[in-house]
Design an enzyme around this catalytic site. Structure first.
Site, PDB file in Angstrom:
ATOM      1  N   ASP A   1       4.410   3.396   6.173  1.00 14.12           N
ATOM      2  CA  ASP A   1       3.819   3.169   7.495  1.00 14.12           C
ATOM      3  C   ASP A   1       4.809   2.654   8.526  1.00 14.12           C
ATOM      4  O   ASP A   1       5.891   2.164   8.217  1.00 14.12           O
ATOM      5  CB  ASP A   1       2.700   2.127   7.378  1.00 14.12           C
ATOM      6  CG  ASP A   1       3.264   0.707   7.170  1.00 14.12           C
ATOM      7  OD1 ASP A   1       4.125   0.531   6.281  1.00 14.12           O
ATOM      8  OD2 ASP A   1       2.866  -0.208   7.917  1.00 14.12           O
TER       9      ASP A   1
ATOM     10  N   LYS B   1       0.821  -1.205   0.000  1.00 12.30           N
ATOM     11  CA  LYS B   1       0.000   0.000   0.000  1.00 12.30           C
ATOM     12  C   LYS B   1       0.858   1.260   0.000  1.00 12.30           C
ATOM     13  O   LYS B   1       0.346   2.346  -0.157  1.00 12.30           O
ATOM     14  CB  LYS B   1      -0.887   0.032   1.274  1.00 12.30           C
ATOM     15  CG  LYS B   1      -1.895  -1.089   1.325  1.00 12.30           C
ATOM     16  CD  LYS B   1      -2.720  -1.033   2.623  1.00 12.30           C
ATOM     17  CE  LYS B   1      -1.995  -1.849   3.655  1.00 12.30           C
ATOM     18  NZ  LYS B   1      -2.789  -2.367   4.772  1.00 12.30           N
ATOM     19  N   GLY B   2       2.161   1.066   0.167  1.00 10.70           N
ATOM     20  CA  GLY B   2       3.057   2.202   0.360  1.00 10.70           C
ATOM     21  C   GLY B   2       3.118   3.189  -0.789  1.00 10.70           C
ATOM     22  O   GLY B   2       3.458   4.357  -0.592  1.00 10.70           O
TER      23      GLY B   2
ATOM     24  N   ARG C   1       0.662   6.575   7.309  1.00  7.92           N
ATOM     25  CA  ARG C   1       0.656   6.613   5.842  1.00  7.92           C
ATOM     26  C   ARG C   1       0.075   7.919   5.309  1.00  7.92           C
ATOM     27  O   ARG C   1       0.407   8.346   4.209  1.00  7.92           O
ATOM     28  CB  ARG C   1      -0.184   5.459   5.278  1.00  7.92           C
ATOM     29  CG  ARG C   1       0.411   4.083   5.447  1.00  7.92           C
ATOM     30  CD  ARG C   1      -0.349   3.104   4.550  1.00  7.92           C
ATOM     31  NE  ARG C   1      -0.170   1.717   4.956  1.00  7.92           N
ATOM     32  CZ  ARG C   1       0.853   0.949   4.574  1.00  7.92           C
ATOM     33  NH1 ARG C   1       1.787   1.433   3.801  1.00  7.92           N
ATOM     34  NH2 ARG C   1       0.926  -0.308   4.978  1.00  7.92           N
TER      35      ARG C   1
ATOM     36  N   LYS D   1      17.103   3.769  -1.169  1.00 11.78           N
ATOM     37  CA  LYS D   1      18.010   3.706  -0.018  1.00 11.78           C
ATOM     38  C   LYS D   1      19.397   3.280  -0.461  1.00 11.78           C
ATOM     39  O   LYS D   1      19.541   2.303  -1.196  1.00 11.78           O
ATOM     40  CB  LYS D   1      17.477   2.724   1.029  1.00 11.78           C
ATOM     41  CG  LYS D   1      16.406   3.328   1.906  1.00 11.78           C
ATOM     42  CD  LYS D   1      16.209   2.496   3.165  1.00 11.78           C
ATOM     43  CE  LYS D   1      15.029   3.030   3.949  1.00 11.78           C
ATOM     44  NZ  LYS D   1      14.717   2.155   5.102  1.00 11.78           N
TER      45      LYS D   1
ATOM     46  N   ASP E   1      14.698  -0.821  -1.078  1.00 14.22           N
ATOM     47  CA  ASP E   1      15.553  -1.039   0.087  1.00 14.22           C
ATOM     48  C   ASP E   1      16.470  -2.232  -0.201  1.00 14.22           C
ATOM     49  O   ASP E   1      17.458  -2.082  -0.916  1.00 14.22           O
ATOM     50  CB  ASP E   1      14.670  -1.232   1.317  1.00 14.22           C
ATOM     51  CG  ASP E   1      15.434  -1.307   2.632  1.00 14.22           C
ATOM     52  OD1 ASP E   1      16.618  -0.957   2.660  1.00 14.22           O
ATOM     53  OD2 ASP E   1      14.841  -1.724   3.644  1.00 14.22           O
TER      54      ASP E   1
ATOM     55  N   PHE F   1      14.797   4.689   8.897  1.00 15.76           N
ATOM     56  CA  PHE F   1      13.411   4.233   8.745  1.00 15.76           C
ATOM     57  C   PHE F   1      12.489   5.435   8.658  1.00 15.76           C
ATOM     58  O   PHE F   1      12.440   6.266   9.559  1.00 15.76           O
ATOM     59  CB  PHE F   1      13.003   3.312   9.907  1.00 15.76           C
ATOM     60  CG  PHE F   1      11.664   2.679   9.678  1.00 15.76           C
ATOM     61  CD1 PHE F   1      11.555   1.532   8.891  1.00 15.76           C
ATOM     62  CD2 PHE F   1      10.514   3.235  10.216  1.00 15.76           C
ATOM     63  CE1 PHE F   1      10.306   0.955   8.650  1.00 15.76           C
ATOM     64  CE2 PHE F   1       9.270   2.660   9.973  1.00 15.76           C
ATOM     65  CZ  PHE F   1       9.170   1.516   9.194  1.00 15.76           C
TER      66      PHE F   1
ATOM     67  N   ASP G   1       7.122   2.787  -3.293  1.00 13.48           N
ATOM     68  CA  ASP G   1       7.594   3.858  -2.410  1.00 13.48           C
ATOM     69  C   ASP G   1       9.117   3.833  -2.254  1.00 13.48           C
ATOM     70  O   ASP G   1       9.789   4.820  -2.511  1.00 13.48           O
ATOM     71  CB  ASP G   1       6.893   3.783  -1.037  1.00 13.48           C
ATOM     72  CG  ASP G   1       6.933   2.388  -0.389  1.00 13.48           C
ATOM     73  OD1 ASP G   1       7.528   1.456  -0.984  1.00 13.48           O
ATOM     74  OD2 ASP G   1       6.374   2.233   0.703  1.00 13.48           O
TER      75      ASP G   1
HETATM   76  P1  5GP Z   1      12.783  -4.183   0.164  1.00 16.10           P
HETATM   77  O1  5GP Z   1      11.992  -5.387  -0.223  1.00 16.10           O
HETATM   78  O2  5GP Z   1      13.451  -3.486  -1.003  1.00 16.10           O
HETATM   79  O3  5GP Z   1      13.711  -4.443   1.299  1.00 16.10           O
HETATM   80  O4  5GP Z   1      11.780  -3.172   0.807  1.00 16.10           O
HETATM   81  C1  5GP Z   1      10.854  -2.503   0.082  1.00 16.10           C
HETATM   82  C2  5GP Z   1       9.620  -2.270   0.903  1.00 16.10           C
HETATM   83  O5  5GP Z   1       9.889  -2.266   2.296  1.00 16.10           O
HETATM   84  C3  5GP Z   1       9.081  -0.902   0.573  1.00 16.10           C
HETATM   85  O6  5GP Z   1       8.129  -1.001  -0.466  1.00 16.10           O
HETATM   86  C4  5GP Z   1       8.456  -0.490   1.884  1.00 16.10           C
HETATM   87  O7  5GP Z   1       7.142  -0.951   1.920  1.00 16.10           O
HETATM   88  C5  5GP Z   1       9.259  -1.213   2.946  1.00 16.10           C
HETATM   89  N1  5GP Z   1      10.281  -0.314   3.518  1.00 16.10           N
HETATM   90  C6  5GP Z   1      11.611  -0.309   3.294  1.00 16.10           C
HETATM   91  N2  5GP Z   1      12.214   0.665   3.975  1.00 16.10           N
HETATM   92  C7  5GP Z   1      11.235   1.318   4.650  1.00 16.10           C
HETATM   93  C8  5GP Z   1      11.216   2.463   5.527  1.00 16.10           C
HETATM   94  O8  5GP Z   1      12.216   3.123   5.823  1.00 16.10           O
HETATM   95  N3  5GP Z   1       9.990   2.817   6.013  1.00 16.10           N
HETATM   96  C9  5GP Z   1       8.847   2.144   5.721  1.00 16.10           C
HETATM   97  N4  5GP Z   1       7.720   2.592   6.264  1.00 16.10           N
HETATM   98  N5  5GP Z   1       8.833   1.079   4.886  1.00 16.10           N
HETATM   99  C10 5GP Z   1      10.011   0.671   4.362  1.00 16.10           C
HETATM  100 MG    MG Z   2       5.938  -1.299  -0.013  1.00 13.38          MG
END
Ligand code: 5GP
Ligand code: MG
Length: 178
Positions: free
Chosen positions: A162, A46-47, A168, A134, A106, A155, A103
């Site tokens: 969220d 939902k981000g 959000r 990131k 990471d 974070f 969004d």
């Molecule tokens: P990844 O799978 O690349 O590690 O993470 C991607 C997802 O993790 C993003 O779409 C997001 O939903 C969540 N995420 C990663 N870092 C953050 C952060 O700093 N804050 C929040 N709220 N969500 C994050």
């Molecule tokens: Mg996400």
């Protein structure tokens, strides 16, 4: 009575105005790259919803969008590393130019999973667009074709993002108090 959510924010990392300007820059770039091509955006729930809503309103060209639902964060601040499909796409992307909208990039696990899932529908191409990139070592080899901001490994919440499903709705991006 509820407390104002702003009391939980340590500091604002990206203001509404910074986000607004960045989103219009991204629209201009995408618009010129996709000139004469069909464009289908697949946004990751939902981000990405606030980002998607602002992004699509910048375009005058035709486009389609749909959502995919995945989860990896089980509520907290630490990724479980396991990505699960919660909602399938509902439009036909065969032969189309897909732009995945999320969004944050990471570890890359989410977008790696999404790309792999979408590939089986045989789109013409898949590109990735994230608001926040990131600067960390990715667990999965996936990079964004379009990104708004590079940030260190902190974070963040707000503008769709969220902590345990809260924050959000904040119109800016902030760092939570511990
Ligand atoms: P990844 O799978 O690349 O590690 O993470 C991607 C997802 O993790 C993003 O779409 C997001 O939903 C969540 N995420 C990663 N870092 C953050 C952060 O700093 N804050 C929040 N709220 N969500 C994050
Ligand atoms: Mg996400």
């Amino acid at each position: 009575m509820y407390n104002d959510v702003e009391k939980d924010i340590e500091s604002v990392l990206l203001t509404q105005e910074q986000i607004r300007q960045k989103v219009s820059e991204m629209v201009r770039r995408i618009d010129s790259d996709y000139r004469g091509k069909e464009l289908v955006m697949i946004a990751v729930l939902k981000g990405s919803v606030l980002f998607l809503a602002d992004l699509v309103r910048g375009f005058k060209r035709p486009l389609e969008f749909d959502f995919i639902g995945v989860s990896s964060y089980e509520g907290g601040k630490v990724s479980t590393g396991v990505v699960r499909l919660d909602k399938e796409i509902a439009i036909d992307i065969k032969g189309k130019n897909v732009l995945v909208v999320d969004d944050i990039l990471d570890t890359g696990r989410t977008l790696g999973f999404v790309k792999h899932y979408l590939q089986k529908f045989e789109p013409n191409e898949i590109k990735i667009c994230v608001l926040v990139n990131k600067e960390i070592k990715r667990a999965i080899d996936v990079e964004a074709d379009y990104w708004g901001f590079k940030i260190p490994n902190v974070f963040i919440v707000g503008y769709g993002m969220d902590f345990e499903n809260h924050y959000r709705h904040l119109p800016y991006i902030g760092i939570l108090k511990r």
